[in-house]
Design a protein around this motif. Structure first.
Motif, PDB file in Angstrom:
ATOM      1  N   LEU A 225       0.793  -1.226   0.000  1.00 11.05           N
ATOM      2  CA  LEU A 225       0.000   0.000   0.000  1.00 11.05           C
ATOM      3  C   LEU A 225       0.828   1.280   0.000  1.00 11.05           C
ATOM      4  CD1 LEU A 225      -2.649  -1.073   2.692  1.00 11.05           C
ATOM      5  CD2 LEU A 225      -2.806  -1.310   0.197  1.00 11.05           C
ATOM      6  N   GLU A 226       2.136   1.162  -0.141  1.00 11.15           N
ATOM      7  CA  GLU A 226       2.994   2.341  -0.040  1.00 11.15           C
ATOM      8  C   GLU A 226       2.607   3.423  -1.057  1.00 11.15           C
ATOM      9  OE1 GLU A 226       7.718   3.353   0.504  1.00 11.15           O
ATOM     10  OE2 GLU A 226       7.148   1.550  -0.606  1.00 11.15           O
ATOM     11  N   SER A 227       2.273   3.006  -2.287  1.00 13.87           N
ATOM     12  CA  SER A 227       1.877   3.965  -3.325  1.00 13.87           C
ATOM     13  C   SER A 227       0.438   3.736  -3.760  1.00 13.87           C
ATOM     14  CB  SER A 227       2.818   3.834  -4.540  1.00 13.87           C
ATOM     15  OG  SER A 227       4.159   4.054  -4.168  1.00 13.87           O
ATOM     16  N   GLY A 228      -0.381   3.209  -2.846  1.00 10.94           N
ATOM     17  CA  GLY A 228      -1.737   2.836  -3.220  1.00 10.94           C
ATOM     18  C   GLY A 228      -1.733   1.428  -3.808  1.00 10.94           C
ATOM     19  N   PHE A 229      -2.803   0.697  -3.598  1.00 14.42           N
ATOM     20  CA  PHE A 229      -2.835  -0.699  -4.024  1.00 14.42           C
ATOM     21  C   PHE A 229      -3.011  -0.792  -5.531  1.00 14.42           C
ATOM     22  CE2 PHE A 229      -5.292  -4.747  -4.595  1.00 14.42           C
ATOM     23  CZ  PHE A 229      -4.200  -5.582  -4.406  1.00 14.42           C
ATOM     24  N   ASP A 230      -1.970  -1.305  -6.197  1.00 19.91           N
ATOM     25  CA  ASP A 230      -1.968  -1.468  -7.648  1.00 19.91           C
ATOM     26  C   ASP A 230      -1.638  -2.926  -7.967  1.00 19.91           C
ATOM     27  OD1 ASP A 230      -1.431  -1.571 -10.367  1.00 19.91           O
ATOM     28  OD2 ASP A 230      -0.475   0.406 -10.418  1.00 19.91           O
ATOM     29  N   PRO A 231      -2.651  -3.776  -8.267  1.00 15.12           N
ATOM     30  CA  PRO A 231      -2.416  -5.206  -8.473  1.00 15.12           C
ATOM     31  C   PRO A 231      -1.376  -5.508  -9.553  1.00 15.12           C
ATOM     32  CG  PRO A 231      -4.755  -4.762  -8.272  1.00 15.12           C
ATOM     33  CD  PRO A 231      -4.087  -3.432  -8.351  1.00 15.12           C
ATOM     34  N   THR A 232      -1.457  -4.797 -10.671  1.00 18.14           N
ATOM     35  CA  THR A 232      -0.513  -5.060 -11.758  1.00 18.14           C
ATOM     36  C   THR A 232       0.918  -4.757 -11.327  1.00 18.14           C
ATOM     37  OG1 THR A 232      -2.220  -4.503 -13.387  1.00 18.14           O
ATOM     38  CG2 THR A 232       0.071  -4.505 -14.148  1.00 18.14           C
ATOM     39  N   LYS A 233       1.099  -3.623 -10.656  1.00 16.55           N
ATOM     40  CA  LYS A 233       2.424  -3.246 -10.179  1.00 16.55           C
ATOM     41  C   LYS A 233       2.920  -4.235  -9.125  1.00 16.55           C
ATOM     42  CE  LYS A 233       4.896   0.539  -7.877  1.00 16.55           C
ATOM     43  NZ  LYS A 233       4.755   1.886  -7.252  1.00 16.55           N
ATOM     44  N   MET A 234       1.996  -4.698  -8.260  1.00 19.09           N
ATOM     45  CA  MET A 234       2.376  -5.627  -7.199  1.00 19.09           C
ATOM     46  C   MET A 234       2.870  -6.945  -7.775  1.00 19.09           C
ATOM     47  SD  MET A 234       2.539  -5.552  -3.931  1.00 19.09           S
ATOM     48  CE  MET A 234       4.022  -6.544  -3.854  1.00 19.09           C
ATOM     49  N   ILE A 235       2.172  -7.457  -8.791  1.00 17.77           N
ATOM     50  CA  ILE A 235       2.582  -8.722  -9.422  1.00 17.77           C
ATOM     51  C   ILE A 235       3.937  -8.549 -10.092  1.00 17.77           C
ATOM     52  CG2 ILE A 235       2.039 -10.347 -11.271  1.00 17.77           C
ATOM     53  CD1 ILE A 235      -0.922  -9.936 -10.578  1.00 17.77           C
ATOM     54  N   LYS A 236       4.146  -7.403 -10.723  1.00 18.57           N
ATOM     55  CA  LYS A 236       5.440  -7.126 -11.359  1.00 18.57           C
ATOM     56  C   LYS A 236       6.553  -7.080 -10.322  1.00 18.57           C
ATOM     57  CE  LYS A 236       8.010  -6.161 -14.891  1.00 18.57           C
ATOM     58  NZ  LYS A 236       8.258  -7.187 -15.942  1.00 18.57           N
ATOM     59  N   THR A 237       6.267  -6.476  -9.161  1.00 20.53           N
ATOM     60  CA  THR A 237       7.266  -6.404  -8.093  1.00 20.53           C
ATOM     61  C   THR A 237       7.639  -7.799  -7.598  1.00 20.53           C
ATOM     62  OG1 THR A 237       6.461  -4.241  -7.367  1.00 20.53           O
ATOM     63  CG2 THR A 237       7.730  -5.526  -5.771  1.00 20.53           C
ATOM     64  N   LEU A 238       6.624  -8.650  -7.390  1.00 16.33           N
ATOM     65  CA  LEU A 238       6.885 -10.022  -6.931  1.00 16.33           C
ATOM     66  C   LEU A 238       7.660 -10.808  -7.981  1.00 16.33           C
ATOM     67  CD1 LEU A 238       3.424 -10.787  -5.273  1.00 16.33           C
ATOM     68  CD2 LEU A 238       5.599 -10.335  -4.117  1.00 16.33           C
ATOM     69  N   GLU A 239       7.337 -10.582  -9.245  1.00 15.23           N
ATOM     70  CA  GLU A 239       8.060 -11.247 -10.325  1.00 15.23           C
ATOM     71  C   GLU A 239       9.538 -10.850 -10.308  1.00 15.23           C
ATOM     72  OE1 GLU A 239       8.018 -11.546 -15.239  1.00 15.23           O
ATOM     73  OE2 GLU A 239       6.440 -10.447 -14.162  1.00 15.23           O
ATOM     74  N   THR A 240       9.789  -9.557 -10.113  1.00 11.03           N
ATOM     75  CA  THR A 240      11.174  -9.071 -10.054  1.00 11.03           C
ATOM     76  C   THR A 240      11.921  -9.685  -8.877  1.00 11.03           C
ATOM     77  OG1 THR A 240      10.536  -6.973 -11.080  1.00 11.03           O
ATOM     78  CG2 THR A 240      12.622  -7.017  -9.865  1.00 11.03           C
ATOM     79  N   GLU A 241      11.267  -9.726  -7.705  1.00 10.85           N
ATOM     80  CA  GLU A 241      11.895 -10.317  -6.508  1.00 10.85           C
ATOM     81  C   GLU A 241      12.244 -11.787  -6.741  1.00 10.85           C
ATOM     82  OE1 GLU A 241      12.885  -9.131  -3.693  1.00 10.85           O
ATOM     83  OE2 GLU A 241      12.024  -7.134  -3.584  1.00 10.85           O
ATOM     84  N   ALA A 242      11.341 -12.515  -7.384  1.00  9.89           N
ATOM     85  CA  ALA A 242      11.574 -13.940  -7.641  1.00  9.89           C
ATOM     86  C   ALA A 242      12.754 -14.140  -8.595  1.00  9.89           C
ATOM     87  CB  ALA A 242      10.313 -14.578  -8.214  1.00  9.89           C
ATOM     88  N   ASN A 243      12.797 -13.360  -9.644  1.00  3.61           N
ATOM     89  CA  ASN A 243      13.882 -13.497 -10.620  1.00  3.61           C
ATOM     90  C   ASN A 243      15.225 -13.073 -10.041  1.00  3.61           C
ATOM     91  OD1 ASN A 243      12.215 -14.495 -12.673  1.00  3.61           O
ATOM     92  ND2 ASN A 243      11.657 -12.444 -13.357  1.00  3.61           N
ATOM     93  N   VAL A 244      15.227 -12.025  -9.215  1.00  2.91           N
ATOM     94  CA  VAL A 244      16.457 -11.601  -8.556  1.00  2.91           C
ATOM     95  C   VAL A 244      16.968 -12.699  -7.619  1.00  2.91           C
ATOM     96  CG1 VAL A 244      17.409  -9.990  -6.844  1.00  2.91           C
ATOM     97  CG2 VAL A 244      16.031  -9.120  -8.733  1.00  2.91           C
ATOM     98  N   SER A 245      16.049 -13.384  -6.938  1.00  2.00           N
ATOM     99  CA  SER A 245      16.443 -14.481  -6.042  1.00  2.00           C
ATOM    100  C   SER A 245      17.171 -15.574  -6.828  1.00  2.00           C
ATOM    101  CB  SER A 245      15.210 -15.058  -5.340  1.00  2.00           C
ATOM    102  OG  SER A 245      14.606 -14.095  -4.498  1.00  2.00           O
TER     103      SER A 245
END
Length: 458
Positions: A105-125
């Motif tokens: 919720l830091e910048s308002g709840f944005d589902p598309t952005k949230m999924i992209k963020t999780l995707e980035t975290e997974a790939n970085v891992s």
């Protein structure tokens, strides 16, 4: 509905799953990418999430915990009790603990952005050398947004659709004391696997993301759905454990019977070679050897039946090739027998792939039970209706009443048990394709076995 504490629900079952059981299941099962935990107490929540995080860490994944109600100190304490060196894991980057509200919720709840963020975290891992990302989040963060819960569930469904393509395993957490029946039931539908009462359950109420709709849903009973999922998984586990135990006992018994009776048979044959024995003694030995060989053959047949009736395929099949194979193999074994065929040949039925084995068993059963030097068996096929096909095996002799009774009842009792396994093999193969067998009335000195299968349009 009056709510009961989780412990009271657990008391209703004979065997309660433990945290150790859950840890074992998380490590031994193929997990879907998107799971949900449903719980009623903080103790149950921490036990399950700790098991999840420990398994993730020890299997080479980076783990992220998104907290809302619990504190970082709570999560660290639970992990320390599970013998995890928390500070070392955090310093190495293996474990990350963050505030869920800041992430979502830091910048308002944005589902598309949230999924992209999780995707980035997974790939970085993965780039950092981990096998992937394991994520556990307390979903109570959604109470801090002005968005409707249906909107949050749309995010769950969208994330569920994206998960199969990501190196991530996510555990969403739902407190049943805070999420109402309808919300929890809707959440159930977006997770293929769930954790409930320390048990990993396949969710029978799961709806694939392409079919999911978060609006226009009827009122659903989440507690009933959870209990049903739990009960189904418990029953499946109990069946698997029972089959495993029976399989071990079966193999040990067959092995011991075969080996020990082969030794007995060999010893009896050596004794039978003694010329000093009387004719009566030789006859008694012959009888003993015959019975020993019969038991060895039965042990071998038990092994054969177990292999035949295991994982098999049921599909539309032509009757003709099965009957042809059964007759050819039976007459190759009993060359003096006359096996005749009549009736319809181009018939397609729903059948087990081992139908030819069952038919051969029926034909050979008809051959060996005839007290004559010229055995004749007649195999005929008819179509008594548009929906069914009937195979009849007819021969001289009689099927013992005890055999017929046991098969028709579907079980054996101590005072009334059949002497062999052949007819059981026929029954199991036929019934696996939803067919049936019966023994119609016949004239004296004649045996008839009828097999009925469902026809399939050619």
């Amino acid at each position: 509905m009056v709510e009961r504490p989780e412990a009271q629900f657990a008391a209703d079952t004979t065997r309660q799953a433990t945290t150790a059981d859950l840890r074992t299941e998380l490590g031994s099962h193929n997990l879907t990418r998107h799971l949900a935990l449903f719980y009623r107490s903080n103790e149950a929540q921490l036990a399950a999430t700790t098991a999840f995080l420990v398994e993730g860490l020890q299997s080479g994944h980076r783990c992220i915990y998104l907290l809302d109600v619990n504190t970082a100190a709570d999560i660290k304490s639970a992990l320390r009790r599970a013998n995890i060196d928390v500070e070392q894991r955090i310093d190495a980057g293996d474990l990350v603990i963050r505030d869920a509200e800041e992430v979502y919720l830091e910048s308002g709840f944005d589902p598309t952005k949230m999924i992209k963020t999780l995707e980035t975290e997974a790939n970085v891992s993965v780039e950092d050398g981990y096998d992937g990302l394991w994520l556990a989040g307390e979903n109570s963060w959604c109470f801090h947004t002005e968005q409707s819960f249906d909107h949050v569930l749309d995010f769950e469904a969208d994330f569920d659709a994206a998960c199969p393509n990501l190196p991530v395993t996510a555990l969403c957490q739902y407190d049943l004391k805070r999420f109402n029946e309808t919300s929890a039931a809707k959440a159930l539908r977006t997770h293929e696997q769930i954790i409930y009462r320390n048990q990993l359950c396949k969710n029978p109420f799961y709806i694939p993301p392409e079919d999911y709709r978060s609006t226009g849903s009827p009122e659903l009973n989440a507690q009933l759905m959870l209990e049903q999922a739990y009960s189904l998984t418990s029953a499946r586990r109990d069946i698997n454990e029972r089959e495993q135990r029976l399989g071990i006992v079966n193999r040990v018994l067959r092995h011991n019977i075969r080996n020990d009776l082969n030794l007995v048979r060999g010893t009896l044959k050596l004794i039978d070679e003694e010329e000093s024995l009387s004719g009566e003694s030789h006859q008694q030995l012959a009888t003993a050897i015959e019975h020993a060989e019969s038991v060895v053959e039965m042990a071998e047949k038990a092994r054969y039946i177990q292999q035949t009736t295991g994982d098999t395929t049921v599909e539309p099949q032509q009757l003709g090739p099965h009957i042809k194979t059964a007759i050819e193999e039976a007459t190759a074994e009993y060359s003096a027998a006359d096996v005749q065929f009549s009736g319809a040949n181009e018939v397609t039925v729903l059948a087990d792939e081992n139908l030819d084995i069952a038919l051969r068993e029926a034909i050979e059963n008809g051959i060996v039970h005839q007290d004559t030097d010229s055995q004749t068996v007649v195999v005929s096929v008819s179509t008594p209706s548009e929906d069914t096909a009937q195979i009849e095996i007819q021969n001289e002799g009689a099927i013992p009443d005890v055999e017929r009774y046991s098969l028709e009842k579907g079980e054996e009792t101590p005072p009334e048990h059949s002497s062999g396994l052949g007819l059981w093999l026929i029954k199991w193969v036929v019934e696996n394709a939803h067919g049936s067998i019966e023994f119609p009335d016949s004239s004296a000195g004649e045996a008839r076995l009828q097999i009925e299968l469902y026809r399939v349009p050619s």
